[in-house]
Design a protein around this motif. Structure first.
Motif, short mmCIF file in Angstrom:
data_model
loop_
_atom_site.label_atom_id
_atom_site.label_comp_id
_atom_site.label_asym_id
_atom_site.label_seq_id
_atom_site.Cartn_x
_atom_site.Cartn_y
_atom_site.Cartn_z
N TYR A 66 4.85 4.36 2.60
CA TYR A 66 5.02 3.02 2.20
C TYR A 66 4.45 1.76 3.06
O TYR A 66 5.62 1.52 4.01
CB TYR A 66 5.89 2.52 1.74
N THR A 67 3.51 0.88 2.48
CA THR A 67 3.00 -0.14 4.10
C THR A 67 4.00 -1.50 3.32
O THR A 67 3.65 -1.55 1.51
CB THR A 67 1.58 -0.28 3.66
N ASP A 118 1.10 -1.42 -0.19
CA ASP A 118 0.02 0.43 0.24
C ASP A 118 1.26 1.35 -0.55
O ASP A 118 1.89 1.56 0.81
CB ASP A 118 -0.86 -0.15 1.44
N LYS A 129 8.94 5.47 5.49
CA LYS A 129 9.08 6.15 5.20
C LYS A 129 9.73 6.26 3.44
O LYS A 129 10.73 5.73 3.40
CB LYS A 129 9.57 7.62 5.75
N TYR A 156 5.48 -0.07 8.56
CA TYR A 156 5.26 1.56 7.53
C TYR A 156 6.57 2.44 7.28
O TYR A 156 7.17 2.64 8.49
CB TYR A 156 4.25 2.08 8.91
N SER A 198 1.00 5.18 0.97
CA SER A 198 -0.34 7.06 1.06
C SER A 198 0.42 7.72 0.83
O SER A 198 1.61 8.64 1.29
CB SER A 198 -0.14 7.05 2.86
N LYS A 199 -0.09 8.59 -0.79
CA LYS A 199 0.96 9.70 -1.17
C LYS A 199 0.68 10.49 -0.06
O LYS A 199 1.69 11.84 -0.24
CB LYS A 199 0.51 9.13 -2.52
N ASP A 200 -0.25 11.39 0.18
CA ASP A 200 -0.29 12.08 1.29
C ASP A 200 0.71 12.30 2.46
O ASP A 200 1.28 13.42 2.79
CB ASP A 200 -1.75 12.59 1.55
N LYS A 201 0.71 10.91 3.09
CA LYS A 201 1.64 11.20 4.40
C LYS A 201 2.48 10.31 4.24
O LYS A 201 3.73 10.68 4.86
CB LYS A 201 1.11 10.28 5.04
#
Length: 81
Positions: free
Chosen positions: A42-43, A34, A55, A53, A36-39
């Protein structure tokens, strides 16, 4: 044509890519499950089922072929004490 270097692949990471990343001074590899582009998180799921999780700046390499570069391979293999 853009030169395909490390930064190019980091900018274009997608779900399903295999990556090597740093976690507590150890290098680990896993699959991106997964993004999360906004945060900017990367999962990543490892072979043994652990979830991290991570960065973007912790990702060291994106595996695009069938082999790791020698330096990355050695860092993944070395576990230290």
């Amino acid at each position: 044509m853009e030169n395909k270097n490390r930064e190019y692949y980091l900018r274009n990471i997608s779900i399903g890519n295999i990556v090597a990343f740093m976690f507590e001074n150890k290098m680990i590899s896993g699959k991106v499950v997964d993004i999360s582009k906004d945060k900017g998180i990367y999962t990543i799921s490892t072979h043994n089922g652990s979830i991290f999780y991570v960065k973007k700046n912790s990702i060291v390499w994106v595996k695009m072929g069938s082999r790791w570069p020698v330096g990355i391979y050695n860092a993944l293999k070395y576990r230290g004490n």
